[in-house]
Design a protein around this motif. Structure first.
Motif, PDB file in Angstrom:
ATOM      1  N   ALA A  97      65.918  93.229  41.070  1.00  0.00           N
ATOM      2  CA  ALA A  97      64.912  93.311  42.224  1.00  0.00           C
ATOM      3  C   ALA A  97      64.075  91.949  42.312  1.00  0.00           C
ATOM      4  CB  ALA A  97      64.065  94.522  42.368  1.00  0.00           C
ATOM      5  N   ALA A  98      63.629  91.415  43.613  1.00  0.00           N
ATOM      6  CA  ALA A  98      62.972  90.372  43.665  1.00  0.00           C
ATOM      7  C   ALA A  98      61.653  90.542  44.439  1.00  0.00           C
ATOM      8  CB  ALA A  98      63.866  89.325  44.626  1.00  0.00           C
ATOM      9  N   THR A  99      60.790  89.867  43.873  1.00  0.00           N
ATOM     10  CA  THR A  99      59.322  89.914  44.703  1.00  0.00           C
ATOM     11  C   THR A  99      58.636  88.585  44.829  1.00  0.00           C
ATOM     12  OG1 THR A  99      56.951  90.885  44.711  1.00  0.00           O
ATOM     13  CG2 THR A  99      58.061  90.433  42.509  1.00  0.00           C
ATOM     14  N   GLY A 100      58.071  88.402  46.116  1.00  0.00           N
ATOM     15  CA  GLY A 100      57.095  87.319  46.144  1.00  0.00           C
ATOM     16  C   GLY A 100      56.009  87.436  45.691  1.00  0.00           C
ATOM     17  N   TYR A 101      55.476  88.668  45.213  1.00  0.00           N
ATOM     18  CA  TYR A 101      54.070  88.983  44.949  1.00  0.00           C
ATOM     19  C   TYR A 101      53.592  88.243  43.342  1.00  0.00           C
ATOM     20  CZ  TYR A 101      49.927  91.793  43.612  1.00  0.00           C
ATOM     21  OH  TYR A 101      48.721  92.535  43.334  1.00  0.00           O
ATOM     22  N   GLY A 102      54.739  88.179  42.575  1.00  0.00           N
ATOM     23  CA  GLY A 102      54.191  87.540  41.503  1.00  0.00           C
ATOM     24  C   GLY A 102      54.701  88.234  40.352  1.00  0.00           C
ATOM     25  N   LEU A 103      54.101  88.248  38.879  1.00  0.00           N
ATOM     26  CA  LEU A 103      54.645  88.905  37.824  1.00  0.00           C
ATOM     27  C   LEU A 103      54.165  90.409  37.663  1.00  0.00           C
ATOM     28  CD1 LEU A 103      56.684  88.662  35.348  1.00  0.00           C
ATOM     29  CD2 LEU A 103      54.435  88.203  34.214  1.00  0.00           C
ATOM     30  N   THR A 104      55.035  91.176  38.082  1.00  0.00           N
ATOM     31  CA  THR A 104      54.415  92.786  38.219  1.00  0.00           C
ATOM     32  C   THR A 104      55.567  93.738  37.677  1.00  0.00           C
ATOM     33  OG1 THR A 104      53.589  94.345  39.799  1.00  0.00           O
ATOM     34  CG2 THR A 104      55.130  92.705  40.521  1.00  0.00           C
ATOM     35  N   ASP A 105      55.167  95.046  37.505  1.00  0.00           N
ATOM     36  CA  ASP A 105      56.115  96.039  37.160  1.00  0.00           C
ATOM     37  C   ASP A 105      56.183  97.103  37.978  1.00  0.00           C
ATOM     38  OD1 ASP A 105      53.730  97.224  34.432  1.00  0.00           O
ATOM     39  OD2 ASP A 105      53.656  97.139  36.583  1.00  0.00           O
ATOM     40  N   ARG A 106      55.482  96.822  39.054  1.00  0.00           N
ATOM     41  CA  ARG A 106      55.102  97.839  40.068  1.00  0.00           C
ATOM     42  C   ARG A 106      56.660  97.632  41.034  1.00  0.00           C
ATOM     43  NH1 ARG A 106      49.397  97.159  42.417  1.00  0.00           N
ATOM     44  NH2 ARG A 106      50.194  98.796  43.904  1.00  0.00           N
ATOM     45  N   SER A 107      57.289  98.844  41.115  1.00  0.00           N
ATOM     46  CA  SER A 107      58.627  99.077  41.897  1.00  0.00           C
ATOM     47  C   SER A 107      58.300  98.488  43.399  1.00  0.00           C
ATOM     48  CB  SER A 107      59.479  99.972  41.736  1.00  0.00           C
ATOM     49  OG  SER A 107      58.756 101.030  41.989  1.00  0.00           O
ATOM     50  N   GLY A 108      57.136  99.223  43.878  1.00  0.00           N
ATOM     51  CA  GLY A 108      56.763  99.224  45.372  1.00  0.00           C
ATOM     52  C   GLY A 108      56.575  97.765  45.643  1.00  0.00           C
ATOM     53  N   LEU A 109      56.276  96.916  44.864  1.00  0.00           N
ATOM     54  CA  LEU A 109      55.856  95.344  45.355  1.00  0.00           C
ATOM     55  C   LEU A 109      57.072  94.538  45.341  1.00  0.00           C
ATOM     56  CD1 LEU A 109      52.733  94.842  43.169  1.00  0.00           C
ATOM     57  CD2 LEU A 109      52.828  95.421  45.833  1.00  0.00           C
TER      58      LEU A 109
END
Length: 123
Positions: A97-109
């Motif tokens: 998965a990829a996120t533009g949010y930052g380092l996170t373990d929250r799948s919803g992000l």
């Protein structure tokens, strides 16, 4: 827009190793934090590991610490998950998965997901 395709899953014996790969499309791959999640049979999806967009930081689930290693190659638009000392409880479908949010373990992000690859660890 980022498209993700996982590969490398399969059947492995307890104590064995597997390396999962995730190929990403898009010219902005290096701006995304990349994560690996998994969904064991009959359970909810859970976080495994993540690698920050700047290539500096990683985060691991407690179950992955010391056994799994996440890495990325921004030049190749690839992210990997090396899994060692596998246990039957590691059996799951593994998702990139990829996120533009930052380092996170929250799948919803996480904004983008691959189709998943099955890893089965036999006892």
């Amino acid at each position: 827009q980022v498209q993700l395709v996982e590969s490398g899953g399969g059947l492995v014996q307890t104590g064995g190793s597997v390396r999962l790969s995730c190929a990403a499309s898009g010219r902005t791959f290096s701006s995304y934090t990349m994560g690996w999640f998994r969904q064991p049979p009959g359970k909810e999806r859970e976080f495994v590991a993540a690698f920050s967009w700047d290539g500096v930081s990683t985060r691991y689930a407690d179950s992955a610490k010391g056994r799994f290693t996440i890495s990325r190659d921004n030049a190749k638009n690839m992210v990997y998950l090396q899994m060692n000392s596998l246990k039957p409880e590691d059996t799951a479908v593994y998702y990139c998965a990829a996120t533009g949010y930052g380092l996170t373990d929250r799948s919803g992000l996480y904004d983008y997901w691959g189709q998943g690859t099955q890893v089965t660890v036999s006892s």
